[in-house]
Design a protein around this motif. Structure first.
Motif, PDB file in Angstrom:
ATOM      1  N   ILE A   1      15.211  -8.125   1.814  1.00  6.71           N
ATOM      2  CA  ILE A   1      14.163  -7.556   2.672  1.00  6.71           C
ATOM      3  C   ILE A   1      14.444  -6.083   2.937  1.00  6.71           C
ATOM      4  O   ILE A   1      13.551  -5.245   2.884  1.00  6.71           O
ATOM      5  CB  ILE A   1      14.035  -8.354   3.984  1.00  6.71           C
ATOM      6  CG1 ILE A   1      13.416  -9.722   3.696  1.00  6.71           C
ATOM      7  CG2 ILE A   1      13.204  -7.592   5.016  1.00  6.71           C
ATOM      8  CD1 ILE A   1      13.465 -10.683   4.852  1.00  6.71           C
ATOM      9  N   LYS A   2      15.692  -5.763   3.248  1.00 12.44           N
ATOM     10  CA  LYS A   2      16.066  -4.367   3.495  1.00 12.44           C
ATOM     11  C   LYS A   2      15.822  -3.517   2.255  1.00 12.44           C
ATOM     12  O   LYS A   2      15.359  -2.375   2.356  1.00 12.44           O
ATOM     13  CB  LYS A   2      17.534  -4.265   3.941  1.00 12.44           C
ATOM     14  CG  LYS A   2      17.795  -4.875   5.292  1.00 12.44           C
ATOM     15  CD  LYS A   2      17.053  -4.141   6.385  1.00 12.44           C
ATOM     16  CE  LYS A   2      17.342  -4.705   7.743  1.00 12.44           C
ATOM     17  NZ  LYS A   2      16.594  -4.041   8.797  1.00 12.44           N
TER      18      LYS A   2
ATOM     19  N   LYS B   1      13.296  -0.279   1.900  1.00 11.87           N
ATOM     20  CA  LYS B   1      13.702   1.034   1.384  1.00 11.87           C
ATOM     21  C   LYS B   1      12.774   1.488   0.265  1.00 11.87           C
ATOM     22  O   LYS B   1      12.378   2.654   0.211  1.00 11.87           O
ATOM     23  CB  LYS B   1      15.142   0.986   0.876  1.00 11.87           C
ATOM     24  CG  LYS B   1      16.166   0.928   1.969  1.00 11.87           C
ATOM     25  CD  LYS B   1      17.569   0.862   1.393  1.00 11.87           C
ATOM     26  CE  LYS B   1      18.575   0.588   2.474  1.00 11.87           C
ATOM     27  NZ  LYS B   1      19.929   0.414   1.911  1.00 11.87           N
ATOM     28  N   CYS B   2      12.421   0.563  -0.625  1.00  8.43           N
ATOM     29  CA  CYS B   2      11.507   0.899  -1.724  1.00  8.43           C
ATOM     30  C   CYS B   2      10.145   1.339  -1.192  1.00  8.43           C
ATOM     31  O   CYS B   2       9.561   2.304  -1.685  1.00  8.43           O
ATOM     32  CB  CYS B   2      11.348  -0.290  -2.661  1.00  8.43           C
ATOM     33  SG  CYS B   2      12.824  -0.673  -3.630  1.00  8.43           S
ATOM     34  N   LEU B   3       9.644   0.632  -0.195  1.00 10.71           N
ATOM     35  CA  LEU B   3       8.360   1.000   0.397  1.00 10.71           C
ATOM     36  C   LEU B   3       8.428   2.361   1.071  1.00 10.71           C
ATOM     37  O   LEU B   3       7.522   3.189   0.925  1.00 10.71           O
ATOM     38  CB  LEU B   3       7.917  -0.050   1.416  1.00 10.71           C
ATOM     39  CG  LEU B   3       7.326  -1.336   0.856  1.00 10.71           C
ATOM     40  CD1 LEU B   3       7.159  -2.361   1.967  1.00 10.71           C
ATOM     41  CD2 LEU B   3       6.003  -1.070   0.178  1.00 10.71           C
TER      42      LEU B   3
ATOM     43  N   GLU C   1      -0.453   4.049   6.338  1.00  8.69           N
ATOM     44  CA  GLU C   1      -0.491   3.173   7.509  1.00  8.69           C
ATOM     45  C   GLU C   1      -0.265   1.720   7.112  1.00  8.69           C
ATOM     46  O   GLU C   1       0.472   0.995   7.789  1.00  8.69           O
ATOM     47  CB  GLU C   1      -1.821   3.329   8.243  1.00  8.69           C
ATOM     48  CG  GLU C   1      -1.960   4.661   8.942  1.00  8.69           C
ATOM     49  CD  GLU C   1      -3.293   4.837   9.634  1.00  8.69           C
ATOM     50  OE1 GLU C   1      -3.959   3.831   9.925  1.00  8.69           O
ATOM     51  OE2 GLU C   1      -3.674   5.996   9.876  1.00  8.69           O
ATOM     52  N   GLU C   2      -0.876   1.284   6.017  1.00 10.32           N
ATOM     53  CA  GLU C   2      -0.680  -0.077   5.538  1.00 10.32           C
ATOM     54  C   GLU C   2       0.769  -0.304   5.111  1.00 10.32           C
ATOM     55  O   GLU C   2       1.336  -1.366   5.367  1.00 10.32           O
ATOM     56  CB  GLU C   2      -1.626  -0.375   4.379  1.00 10.32           C
ATOM     57  CG  GLU C   2      -3.073  -0.509   4.803  1.00 10.32           C
ATOM     58  CD  GLU C   2      -4.013  -0.736   3.636  1.00 10.32           C
ATOM     59  OE1 GLU C   2      -3.544  -0.884   2.487  1.00 10.32           O
ATOM     60  OE2 GLU C   2      -5.233  -0.761   3.882  1.00 10.32           O
ATOM     61  N   LYS C   3       1.348   0.705   4.464  1.00  8.72           N
ATOM     62  CA  LYS C   3       2.737   0.603   4.036  1.00  8.72           C
ATOM     63  C   LYS C   3       3.649   0.451   5.244  1.00  8.72           C
ATOM     64  O   LYS C   3       4.540  -0.406   5.262  1.00  8.72           O
ATOM     65  CB  LYS C   3       3.132   1.848   3.235  1.00  8.72           C
ATOM     66  CG  LYS C   3       4.616   1.899   2.890  1.00  8.72           C
ATOM     67  CD  LYS C   3       4.995   3.194   2.201  1.00  8.72           C
ATOM     68  CE  LYS C   3       5.137   4.298   3.212  1.00  8.72           C
ATOM     69  NZ  LYS C   3       5.783   5.500   2.679  1.00  8.72           N
ATOM     70  N   MET C   4       3.425   1.243   6.283  1.00  3.47           N
ATOM     71  CA  MET C   4       4.276   1.179   7.465  1.00  3.47           C
ATOM     72  C   MET C   4       4.097  -0.144   8.208  1.00  3.47           C
ATOM     73  O   MET C   4       5.047  -0.674   8.772  1.00  3.47           O
ATOM     74  CB  MET C   4       4.002   2.374   8.386  1.00  3.47           C
ATOM     75  CG  MET C   4       4.401   3.701   7.771  1.00  3.47           C
ATOM     76  SD  MET C   4       6.072   3.730   7.043  1.00  3.47           S
ATOM     77  CE  MET C   4       7.069   3.521   8.490  1.00  3.47           C
TER      78      MET C   4
END
Length: 53
Positions: free
Chosen positions: A9-10, A14-16, A27-30
C-alpha cells in the motif's frame, strides 16, 4: 502477510504521489492516497490486535 500488504500500500501511495497530475485528476489522486492511508491504518490496528490478513 499483513505487513506485506502495508508495504505494498505504501509503495502504491508513493507511485501515485510521484505521478504528476493537475486539476481534477490531482484531487482524485489525492483522494485515493487518503483512502489507501485509511486502509493502511486499519491493517496496522488489526495487526496490533493480533489479526492477520
Amino acid at each position: 502477510m499483513t505487513e506485506q500488504l502495508i508495504k505494498e500500500i505504501k509503495n502504491i501511495q508513493k507511485c501515485l504521489i510521484n505521478k504528476e497530475m493537475t486539476g481534477e485528476d490531482w484531487e482524485e489522486k489525492m483522494e485515493a492516497v487518503r483512502k489507501l492511508e485509511d486502509v493502511s491504518t486499519y491493517l496496522k490496528d488489526a495487526l496490533g490486535r493480533g489479526i492477520e490478513f
